[in-house]
Design a protein around this motif. Sequence first.
Motif, PDB file in Angstrom:
ATOM      1  N   THR A 118       7.018 -39.367 -54.212  1.00  0.00           N
ATOM      2  CA  THR A 118       8.088 -39.825 -55.091  1.00  0.00           C
ATOM      3  C   THR A 118       8.755 -38.625 -55.753  1.00  0.00           C
ATOM      4  O   THR A 118       8.357 -37.476 -55.546  1.00  0.00           O
ATOM      5  CB  THR A 118       7.543 -40.761 -56.183  1.00  0.00           C
ATOM      6  N   SER A 119       9.747 -38.907 -56.594  1.00  0.00           N
ATOM      7  CA  SER A 119      10.435 -37.824 -57.307  1.00  0.00           C
ATOM      8  C   SER A 119       9.512 -37.115 -58.285  1.00  0.00           C
ATOM      9  O   SER A 119       9.786 -35.991 -58.706  1.00  0.00           O
ATOM     10  CB  SER A 119      11.648 -38.384 -58.054  1.00  0.00           C
ATOM     11  N   HIS A 120       8.409 -37.768 -58.680  1.00  0.00           N
ATOM     12  CA  HIS A 120       7.454 -37.167 -59.604  1.00  0.00           C
ATOM     13  C   HIS A 120       6.252 -36.554 -58.885  1.00  0.00           C
ATOM     14  O   HIS A 120       5.369 -35.991 -59.537  1.00  0.00           O
ATOM     15  CB  HIS A 120       6.940 -38.217 -60.591  1.00  0.00           C
ATOM     16  N   SER A 121       6.197 -36.683 -57.565  1.00  0.00           N
ATOM     17  CA  SER A 121       4.996 -36.289 -56.832  1.00  0.00           C
ATOM     18  C   SER A 121       4.866 -34.778 -56.698  1.00  0.00           C
ATOM     19  O   SER A 121       5.843 -34.037 -56.764  1.00  0.00           O
ATOM     20  CB  SER A 121       4.983 -36.954 -55.456  1.00  0.00           C
ATOM     21  N   LEU A 122       3.628 -34.357 -56.452  1.00  0.00           N
ATOM     22  CA  LEU A 122       3.308 -32.942 -56.543  1.00  0.00           C
ATOM     23  C   LEU A 122       3.327 -32.196 -55.220  1.00  0.00           C
ATOM     24  O   LEU A 122       3.628 -31.003 -55.188  1.00  0.00           O
ATOM     25  CB  LEU A 122       1.937 -32.780 -57.216  1.00  0.00           C
ATOM     26  N   VAL A 123       3.009 -32.863 -54.118  1.00  0.00           N
ATOM     27  CA  VAL A 123       3.021 -32.156 -52.834  1.00  0.00           C
ATOM     28  C   VAL A 123       4.410 -31.584 -52.534  1.00  0.00           C
ATOM     29  O   VAL A 123       4.517 -30.412 -52.151  1.00  0.00           O
ATOM     30  CB  VAL A 123       2.523 -33.072 -51.696  1.00  0.00           C
ATOM     31  N   PRO A 124       5.492 -32.346 -52.710  1.00  0.00           N
ATOM     32  CA  PRO A 124       6.806 -31.750 -52.467  1.00  0.00           C
ATOM     33  C   PRO A 124       7.122 -30.564 -53.380  1.00  0.00           C
ATOM     34  O   PRO A 124       7.795 -29.611 -52.966  1.00  0.00           O
ATOM     35  CB  PRO A 124       7.775 -32.914 -52.736  1.00  0.00           C
ATOM     36  N   LYS A 125       6.639 -30.606 -54.620  1.00  0.00           N
ATOM     37  CA  LYS A 125       6.875 -29.492 -55.548  1.00  0.00           C
ATOM     38  C   LYS A 125       6.196 -28.226 -55.042  1.00  0.00           C
ATOM     39  O   LYS A 125       6.756 -27.124 -55.110  1.00  0.00           O
ATOM     40  CB  LYS A 125       6.353 -29.848 -56.948  1.00  0.00           C
ATOM     41  N   GLU A 126       4.973 -28.369 -54.534  1.00  0.00           N
ATOM     42  CA  GLU A 126       4.240 -27.212 -54.028  1.00  0.00           C
ATOM     43  C   GLU A 126       4.881 -26.673 -52.757  1.00  0.00           C
ATOM     44  O   GLU A 126       5.009 -25.455 -52.576  1.00  0.00           O
ATOM     45  CB  GLU A 126       2.782 -27.596 -53.768  1.00  0.00           C
ATOM     46  N   ALA A 127       5.279 -27.582 -51.873  1.00  0.00           N
ATOM     47  CA  ALA A 127       5.911 -27.150 -50.625  1.00  0.00           C
ATOM     48  C   ALA A 127       7.192 -26.372 -50.893  1.00  0.00           C
ATOM     49  O   ALA A 127       7.484 -25.376 -50.222  1.00  0.00           O
ATOM     50  CB  ALA A 127       6.192 -28.368 -49.743  1.00  0.00           C
ATOM     51  N   ALA A 128       7.949 -26.829 -51.882  1.00  0.00           N
ATOM     52  CA  ALA A 128       9.215 -26.158 -52.201  1.00  0.00           C
ATOM     53  C   ALA A 128       8.998 -24.712 -52.617  1.00  0.00           C
ATOM     54  O   ALA A 128       9.874 -23.860 -52.397  1.00  0.00           O
ATOM     55  CB  ALA A 128       9.944 -26.929 -53.301  1.00  0.00           C
ATOM     56  N   GLN A 129       7.830 -24.419 -53.205  1.00  0.00           N
ATOM     57  CA  GLN A 129       7.551 -23.053 -53.647  1.00  0.00           C
ATOM     58  C   GLN A 129       7.435 -22.072 -52.490  1.00  0.00           C
ATOM     59  O   GLN A 129       7.590 -20.866 -52.673  1.00  0.00           O
ATOM     60  CB  GLN A 129       6.255 -23.023 -54.471  1.00  0.00           C
ATOM     61  N   VAL A 130       7.150 -22.571 -51.294  1.00  0.00           N
ATOM     62  CA  VAL A 130       7.049 -21.679 -50.136  1.00  0.00           C
ATOM     63  C   VAL A 130       8.193 -21.948 -49.153  1.00  0.00           C
ATOM     64  O   VAL A 130       8.114 -21.621 -47.964  1.00  0.00           O
ATOM     65  CB  VAL A 130       5.681 -21.815 -49.428  1.00  0.00           C
ATOM     66  N   GLY A 131       9.269 -22.552 -49.671  1.00  0.00           N
ATOM     67  CA  GLY A 131      10.469 -22.728 -48.878  1.00  0.00           C
ATOM     68  C   GLY A 131      10.487 -23.931 -47.955  1.00  0.00           C
ATOM     69  O   GLY A 131      11.318 -24.010 -47.055  1.00  0.00           O
ATOM     70  N   ILE A 132       9.570 -24.868 -48.176  1.00  0.00           N
ATOM     71  CA  ILE A 132       9.528 -26.083 -47.356  1.00  0.00           C
ATOM     72  C   ILE A 132      10.197 -27.213 -48.138  1.00  0.00           C
ATOM     73  O   ILE A 132       9.637 -27.721 -49.113  1.00  0.00           O
ATOM     74  CB  ILE A 132       8.081 -26.481 -47.003  1.00  0.00           C
ATOM     75  N   GLY A 133      11.407 -27.600 -47.748  1.00  0.00           N
ATOM     76  CA  GLY A 133      12.104 -28.700 -48.394  1.00  0.00           C
ATOM     77  C   GLY A 133      11.492 -30.037 -48.023  1.00  0.00           C
ATOM     78  O   GLY A 133      10.621 -30.125 -47.148  1.00  0.00           O
ATOM     79  N   PHE A 134      11.969 -31.114 -48.655  1.00  0.00           N
ATOM     80  CA  PHE A 134      11.345 -32.428 -48.465  1.00  0.00           C
ATOM     81  C   PHE A 134      11.461 -32.897 -47.017  1.00  0.00           C
ATOM     82  O   PHE A 134      10.479 -33.389 -46.436  1.00  0.00           O
ATOM     83  CB  PHE A 134      11.967 -33.456 -49.404  1.00  0.00           C
ATOM     84  N   GLU A 135      12.629 -32.755 -46.402  1.00  0.00           N
ATOM     85  CA  GLU A 135      12.784 -33.187 -45.012  1.00  0.00           C
ATOM     86  C   GLU A 135      11.884 -32.369 -44.095  1.00  0.00           C
ATOM     87  O   GLU A 135      11.249 -32.912 -43.171  1.00  0.00           O
ATOM     88  CB  GLU A 135      14.242 -33.069 -44.582  1.00  0.00           C
ATOM     89  N   ASP A 136      11.828 -31.073 -44.357  1.00  0.00           N
ATOM     90  CA  ASP A 136      10.978 -30.169 -43.575  1.00  0.00           C
ATOM     91  C   ASP A 136       9.514 -30.564 -43.737  1.00  0.00           C
ATOM     92  O   ASP A 136       8.735 -30.586 -42.772  1.00  0.00           O
ATOM     93  CB  ASP A 136      11.220 -28.741 -44.054  1.00  0.00           C
ATOM     94  N   LEU A 137       9.115 -30.903 -44.955  1.00  0.00           N
ATOM     95  CA  LEU A 137       7.738 -31.295 -45.229  1.00  0.00           C
ATOM     96  C   LEU A 137       7.359 -32.542 -44.427  1.00  0.00           C
ATOM     97  O   LEU A 137       6.307 -32.590 -43.780  1.00  0.00           O
ATOM     98  CB  LEU A 137       7.563 -31.549 -46.724  1.00  0.00           C
TER      99      LEU A 137
END
Length: 320
Positions: free
Chosen positions: A286-305
């Motif tokens: 979700t918009s509050h979820s943590l896995v996407p936040k962590e992925a973004a830190q290494v350049g992995i966007g939501f679609e990429d994730l």
Amino acid sequence: MSDIAVPPLRITDALRFGRVAVLLGGVSSEREVSLNSGQNVLDALLAGGVQAFAVDGVPALVEAIRAGKVDRVFNIMHGGDGENGVLQGLLQSLGVPYTGPGVLGSALTMDKIRTKQVWQAAGLPTASFVRIPAGGDLLAAVRTLGFPVFVKPSAEGSSVGVFKIEGEADLAPAVAFASTYPGELLAEQMLTGGEFTVAILGDLALPSVRIVPANGWYDYHAKYIAEDTQYLCPGLDDAGDEARIRALALDGFRAAGCSGWGRVDVMRHADGRFLLMEVNTAPGMTSHSLVPKEAAQVGIGFEDLCWRILEQTVPEVAGR
């Protein structure tokens, strides 16, 4: 996070995935969160050209498979049969690839008590706890550990049925809940050194997140509703500590029989030690979820994730 090397995508053609059922919803206490996560995943896959469609619950999925409409499953059904090994066993028997850990890892980690017992046997650190069988003496368990403690169901998620108990005056709601709850509970040592989570993506442990809720407790409201919860990523300023928590999370994930993707929750003791708490095998998206936040830190966007998670269902990519 320059020390985390993100591998290139191994599949670039969306048609390789075939028809993807995004399994969401279901009947667990986490249904609403799953519907939210699932819609986000579905939108991301469709944006990437994947032939994806939503399926609500296991019976509907079985019907879709029988009708020959499903080539693989992106499981984002939180809790219940989505994470307890039932779905995984079904899909494995039918020969349908799916995201996330297999039968063993899913079944084990849905049970917090037995996950902690496995970690103890493997020599991995976890918070002190006391098992409370159905109908057991909650008060005796709490007194064995000493205040402050958390009391929680062994097999629920999203902070459902969790009680923060700092003294005798806080016991009544937990006792009332325990008197009607049909499953096992555990009383668990409350730790005060910080709350962290680490996402696992294949062989990668992503940067940690430190969770700082405004009210001091990361409950359902703080997870999914509140806008004032802070998420600090990476969660640790010291590079050595960050490396240690990521290594511990990956060790805990693997020791619990898990592979693919998931999220490992870790607490820090006041003395600085990191302690494993639990594993989520179909984490929120979700918009509050943590896995996407962590992925973004290494350049992995939501679609990429979402693409990378789905990649793991292709045997030559997953290595299985």
